[in-house]
Scaffold this motif. Structure first.
Motif, short mmCIF file in Angstrom:
data_model
loop_
_atom_site.label_atom_id
_atom_site.label_comp_id
_atom_site.label_asym_id
_atom_site.label_seq_id
_atom_site.Cartn_x
_atom_site.Cartn_y
_atom_site.Cartn_z
N SER A 119 53.03 20.11 38.57
CA SER A 119 53.62 19.84 37.26
C SER A 119 53.49 18.36 36.95
O SER A 119 53.06 17.56 37.78
N ALA A 120 53.86 18.00 35.74
CA ALA A 120 53.83 16.61 35.30
C ALA A 120 55.17 16.27 34.68
O ALA A 120 56.02 17.14 34.46
N SER A 121 55.37 15.00 34.39
CA SER A 121 56.62 14.55 33.79
C SER A 121 56.87 15.27 32.46
O SER A 121 55.99 15.31 31.59
N VAL A 122 58.06 15.83 32.33
CA VAL A 122 58.42 16.54 31.10
C VAL A 122 58.33 15.61 29.90
O VAL A 122 57.80 15.96 28.84
N GLN A 123 58.85 14.39 30.05
CA GLN A 123 58.84 13.44 28.95
C GLN A 123 57.41 13.08 28.54
O GLN A 123 57.10 12.97 27.34
N THR A 124 56.53 12.94 29.54
CA THR A 124 55.14 12.59 29.24
C THR A 124 54.44 13.71 28.49
O THR A 124 53.72 13.48 27.52
N VAL A 125 54.66 14.94 28.94
CA VAL A 125 54.04 16.09 28.28
C VAL A 125 54.49 16.18 26.83
O VAL A 125 53.68 16.40 25.91
N ARG A 126 55.77 15.98 26.59
CA ARG A 126 56.28 16.02 25.22
C ARG A 126 55.67 14.91 24.37
O ARG A 126 55.35 15.11 23.19
N GLU A 127 55.53 13.74 24.97
CA GLU A 127 54.96 12.61 24.23
C GLU A 127 53.51 12.89 23.83
O GLU A 127 53.10 12.63 22.69
N VAL A 128 52.73 13.44 24.77
CA VAL A 128 51.33 13.74 24.47
C VAL A 128 51.23 14.81 23.39
O VAL A 128 50.41 14.72 22.47
N GLN A 129 52.08 15.84 23.47
CA GLN A 129 52.08 16.87 22.43
C GLN A 129 52.40 16.26 21.06
O GLN A 129 51.78 16.61 20.06
N ARG A 130 53.38 15.37 21.04
CA ARG A 130 53.77 14.74 19.78
C ARG A 130 52.61 13.93 19.20
O ARG A 130 52.33 13.99 18.00
N LYS A 182 47.44 11.40 16.31
CA LYS A 182 47.25 10.08 16.89
C LYS A 182 46.38 10.17 18.14
O LYS A 182 46.32 11.21 18.79
N PRO A 183 45.70 9.08 18.50
CA PRO A 183 44.80 9.11 19.67
C PRO A 183 45.56 9.26 20.98
O PRO A 183 46.68 8.77 21.12
N VAL A 184 44.94 9.93 21.93
CA VAL A 184 45.50 10.13 23.26
C VAL A 184 44.49 9.65 24.29
O VAL A 184 43.34 10.08 24.28
N ASN A 185 44.92 8.76 25.15
CA ASN A 185 44.09 8.28 26.26
C ASN A 185 44.80 8.64 27.55
O ASN A 185 45.80 8.01 27.91
N PHE A 186 44.31 9.64 28.26
CA PHE A 186 44.99 10.10 29.47
C PHE A 186 44.99 9.05 30.58
O PHE A 186 45.82 9.10 31.48
N ASP A 187 44.09 8.09 30.51
CA ASP A 187 44.09 7.01 31.51
C ASP A 187 45.39 6.21 31.45
O ASP A 187 45.82 5.63 32.46
N ASP A 188 46.02 6.18 30.28
CA ASP A 188 47.25 5.40 30.13
C ASP A 188 48.40 5.95 30.96
O ASP A 188 49.36 5.23 31.24
N TYR A 189 48.32 7.23 31.34
CA TYR A 189 49.45 7.86 32.02
C TYR A 189 49.31 7.84 33.54
O TYR A 189 50.29 8.10 34.25
N GLY A 190 48.14 7.57 34.04
CA GLY A 190 47.96 7.43 35.48
C GLY A 190 48.28 8.67 36.28
O GLY A 190 48.64 8.58 37.46
N ASP A 191 48.15 9.85 35.66
CA ASP A 191 48.47 11.10 36.35
C ASP A 191 47.50 12.17 35.88
O ASP A 191 47.55 12.61 34.73
N ILE A 192 46.60 12.59 36.76
CA ILE A 192 45.58 13.57 36.39
C ILE A 192 46.19 14.93 36.04
O ILE A 192 45.56 15.76 35.37
#
Length: 467
Positions: free
Chosen positions: A268-279, A285-295
């Motif tokens: 699993s991944a951070s709940v807060q992070t998943v919600r942020e990416v969905q938002r 808005k652009p999403v760069n997964f490198d910013d989160y440091g979690d594959i």
């Protein structure tokens, strides 16, 4: 207060609960145990058929973050003399053993527990001791719905046994409205008795409206909405591209950087992070997964996208056909899978082929990532198909996962036609005879080794894209 005093207090409170329930005309009587015929996937040869037939325990899809949900419904428990509680414990462990290697949550529906079907407190204590770290480690939440004073007393009895860490996982919900905010409610198997009780409670509290019988219609989606909208909507907003942007972006990223990640799609991944990416995606808005440091963030986002589609990718229409896969002779199962997917709408077929091609590639790296086709099927099965009402039953997991495993393992053989490509209109089917069959095998071999072509994604109007 001694242990015996607490036990007596618990029994008194349980009797009070029954009186209150009777005054509400809901009656805390156990429901009629469902028969095998009510669950088409439950066989009398099931090792715990004597317990499973009651429907006390169900695997009810996944929550909003991809964690398996297991429900325990007290109202489904028959009187104690009709249920072997030792077998119930064994069945509970048997069920959880299939899911404890990954994150999971338990929803406990307390309504329906009464003096006739209540297990002994000694049984409850021994049960808690039976569940060692293996079961507690990946249990991320225990949701107790409609708790009464009996639960509080029970908690005091078990307090010496319960660690502080485990206690923090317990959350109490006084009504189903609160539960809706944490789970994929449309996938949850809520017994009718619990629904009626919840409605009655709601009507008794001033200022609180009764839960509607049906979910109100959703608000119109944003022009850049990515989650919770149909494939057709995404196609129209994406210049006709059949592959949804979120699916294409996550697959592209994971293909480049995640194939050698152990436990890909299982963690699993951070709940807060998943919600942020969905938002961000929904706001264009652009999403760069490198910013989160979690594959595991893009992996969870991919599963969440599939799970939040208004209709399952494999379609509700195919549900019963898929359940029948276990009754098909082993040598004919791949052909049976091909027949089902060839009958899908063209759009669903294209998206499914794209996804399964990628998962096939992931499975080819299983020596490193530990995710073979069987493990991937356990993760994706319930994200691809679910019934029109409620969630898939526990016994339906075997055929659903088997079907998904075949799609991944034999991707090249299933997603093909005699000419090596699906005919226009989506109704071409592979012949099982002669050269046609060989053509499928040959093209299948090539497509199994090579990933589906990745076209540069068409930009959405102000839609999120991978940087």
């Amino acid at each position: 207060m001694s242990q015996l005093d607490l036990e007596e207090l618990a029994n008194i409170d349980l009797q009070r609960d029954e009186v209150v329930a009777a005054s509400l005309n809901t009656g805390r009587r156990p429901s009629v145990a469902p028969t095998a015929g009510q669950d088409p996937a439950l066989s009398t040869s099931h090792p715990f058929y004597d317990v499973a037939r009651h429907g006390i325990l169900q695997v009810a899809g996944q929550d909003r973050f991809g964690r398996r949900v297991v429900t325990f419904s007290c109202c489904r428990m028959p009187p104690s003399h009709e249920l072997n509680h030792k077998r119930l414990l064994e069945y509970l462990k048997y069920t959880l053993d299939q899911h404890v290697e990954k994150d999971y949550v338990i929803v406990y529906f307390h309504y329906g527990l009464n003096s006739q079907n209540k297990p002994s407190l000694s049984w409850l204590q021994s049960t808690y001791k039976e569940f060692d770290r293996k079961y507690k480690k990946n249990l991320k939440a225990l949701y107790v719905v409609h708790p009464t004073n009996f639960i509080k007393v029970l908690w005091n009895i078990f307090k010496p046994l319960i660690s502080h860490k485990f206690g923090k996982k317990v959350t109490y919900f006084s009504d189903l409205r609160e539960l809706r905010e944490h789970l994929q409610y449309n996938q949850l198997l809520v017994p009718a008795e619990v629904l009626r009780y919840d409605e009655t409670l709601g009507s008794l509290h001033q200022g609180r409206r009764t839960l509607p019988a049906k979910t109100p219609p959703p608000r119109p989606p944003l022009p850049t909405q990515q989650f919770g909208v149909s494939l057709q909507y995404l196609k129209d907003k994406n210049q006709g591209d059949l592959i949804p942007p979120v699916l294409r972006f996550t697959v592209t990223y994971l293909r480049e950087k995640g194939l050698h990640t152990e436990g890909l799609f299982r963690r699993s991944a951070s709940v807060q992070t998943v919600r942020e990416v969905q938002r961000l995606y929904n706001q264009g808005k652009p999403v760069n997964f490198d910013d989160y440091g979690d594959i595991h963030v893009p992996a969870v986002i991919l599963k969440t996208f599939l799970r939040e589609l208004p209709q399952p990718l494999l379609t509700v229409k195919a549900y019963k056909q898929i359940l029948a896969i276990t009754s098909v002779e082993s040598s004919l199962r791949v052909a049976h899978c091909r027949q089902i997917v060839q009958s899908l709408p063209e759009h669903n077929y294209t998206v499914l082929s794209y996804l399964m091609g990628f998962l096939h590639t992931v499975s080819q790296e299983s020596i490193v990532n530990k995710m073979n086709s069987s493990n991937l099927a356990c993760v994706f099965g319930l994200n691809l198909i679910w019934p029109s009402q409620g969630a898939s039953s526990l016994s339906a997991l075997v055929p659903l996962n088997l079907f998904t495993e075949l799609l991944i393992e034999y991707h090249g053989n299933i997603f093909c036609t005699p000419n090596g490509a699906r005919e226009q209109g989506g109704r071409a089917r592979a012949s099982e005879q002669g050269g046609a069959s060989r053509a499928c095998v040959n093209t299948g071999h090539l497509s199994a080794l090579a990933a589906p072509p990745l076209r540069p994604p068409h930009p959405l109007p102000a839609a999120g894209r991978l940087l």
